[in-house]
Write a protein that holds these residues in place. Structure first.
Motif, PDB file in Angstrom:
ATOM      1  N   GLN A   6      75.929   3.354 -42.071  1.00 46.30           N
ATOM      2  CA  GLN A   6      77.526   3.122 -42.128  1.00 46.30           C
ATOM      3  C   GLN A   6      78.141   4.156 -42.008  1.00 46.30           C
ATOM      4  N   ARG A   7      79.159   4.391 -40.942  1.00 41.37           N
ATOM      5  CA  ARG A   7      80.553   4.977 -40.997  1.00 41.37           C
ATOM      6  C   ARG A   7      81.454   4.571 -40.825  1.00 41.37           C
ATOM      7  N   ASP A   8      82.765   4.978 -41.305  1.00 42.17           N
ATOM      8  CA  ASP A   8      84.020   4.786 -40.490  1.00 42.17           C
ATOM      9  C   ASP A   8      84.515   5.984 -39.746  1.00 42.17           C
ATOM     10  N   PHE A   9      86.043   5.530 -38.790  1.00 40.62           N
ATOM     11  CA  PHE A   9      86.614   5.645 -38.344  1.00 40.62           C
ATOM     12  C   PHE A   9      87.587   5.635 -38.006  1.00 40.62           C
ATOM     13  N   ASP A  10      88.947   6.381 -38.300  1.00 42.51           N
ATOM     14  CA  ASP A  10      89.672   5.150 -38.305  1.00 42.51           C
ATOM     15  C   ASP A  10      90.143   4.273 -37.166  1.00 42.51           C
ATOM     16  N   VAL A  56      70.572   8.911 -29.794  1.00 40.01           N
ATOM     17  CA  VAL A  56      71.316   8.035 -31.309  1.00 40.01           C
ATOM     18  C   VAL A  56      72.516   6.958 -30.662  1.00 40.01           C
ATOM     19  N   VAL A  57      71.804   6.124 -31.618  1.00 44.03           N
ATOM     20  CA  VAL A  57      72.020   4.388 -30.856  1.00 44.03           C
ATOM     21  C   VAL A  57      73.940   4.409 -32.292  1.00 44.03           C
ATOM     22  N   VAL A  58      74.729   3.676 -30.978  1.00 40.77           N
ATOM     23  CA  VAL A  58      75.830   3.231 -32.092  1.00 40.77           C
ATOM     24  C   VAL A  58      76.474   1.913 -32.029  1.00 40.77           C
ATOM     25  N   ARG A  59      76.211   1.104 -33.015  1.00 44.58           N
ATOM     26  CA  ARG A  59      76.371  -0.301 -33.063  1.00 44.58           C
ATOM     27  C   ARG A  59      78.169  -0.666 -33.441  1.00 44.58           C
ATOM     28  N   LEU A  60      78.561  -0.926 -32.647  1.00 39.16           N
ATOM     29  CA  LEU A  60      79.770  -2.295 -33.061  1.00 39.16           C
ATOM     30  C   LEU A  60      80.038  -3.908 -33.578  1.00 39.16           C
ATOM     31  N   PHE A  61      80.248  -3.860 -34.023  1.00 38.71           N
ATOM     32  CA  PHE A  61      80.837  -5.193 -34.136  1.00 38.71           C
ATOM     33  C   PHE A  61      82.156  -5.201 -33.421  1.00 38.71           C
ATOM     34  N   ARG A  81      87.262   7.644 -28.585  1.00 36.35           N
ATOM     35  CA  ARG A  81      87.913   8.713 -29.130  1.00 36.35           C
ATOM     36  C   ARG A  81      86.020   9.070 -30.391  1.00 36.35           C
ATOM     37  N   MET A  82      85.380   7.728 -30.972  1.00 35.39           N
ATOM     38  CA  MET A  82      84.433   8.127 -31.584  1.00 35.39           C
ATOM     39  C   MET A  82      83.464   8.972 -31.096  1.00 35.39           C
TER      40      MET A  82
END
Length: 148
Positions: A6-10, A56-61, A81-82
């Motif tokens: 889990q990762r937080d981005f601004d 690499v898979v970046v899953r967004l809610f 930006r990510m």
């Protein structure tokens, strides 16, 4: 074995990043952007296929409960930006987006607004629809019409 973090981005709620089993440079980086308020866990088959392909898979809610502060354009800006932040970490130059429903519309918006550098390789927009696309039509809220 693949790793999920889990990762937080601004400006973005926590996202899930799934890394492939390989220790070499990933074959790609793909964002999976789901339908409105649908948990990212519903897209496991897409995630698993991408991991097998060493992506690499970046899953967004996609939370639509806060549409004014966090509209489609903001979400598109955040995805771009990510990628700018993740491309160095994962040593990739291009990325893909798989979007379902509102996620498909957000993917198309990323392409329209942020692909001057041609870093967006491919989009799969599964049933790209939305009930309130204010970014495209509602000038009273400061939005400009955008031709795709």
């Amino acid at each position: 074995m693949e790793r999920s973090v889990q990762r937080d981005f601004d400006g973005m709620p926590s996202v899930t990043i799934d890394e492939p089993r390989t220790t070499r440079t990933p074959a790609g980086l793909t964002f999976v952007v789901g339908a409105a308020n649908m948990p990212v866990s519903k897209y496991l088959s897409i995630k698993n296929v991408l991991l097998q392909m060493d992506h690499v898979v970046v899953r967004l809610f996609v939370n639509v409960a806060r549409p004014i502060r966090n509209n489609h354009r903001t979400k598109a800006d955040n995805i771009h930006r990510m990628f700018q932040e993740l491309k160095t970490e994962y040593r990739v130059e291009r990325y893909n987006i798989v979007g379902h429903s509102i996620g498909g519309k957000i993917a198309l918006l990323v392409a329209a607004l942020h692909n001057q550098d041609h870093s967006l390789r491919a989009i799969v927009a599964l049933d790209p629809c939305d009930q309130s696309p204010t970014e495209f039509t509602n000038k009273t809220q400061g939005a400009k019409n955008l031709d795709l």
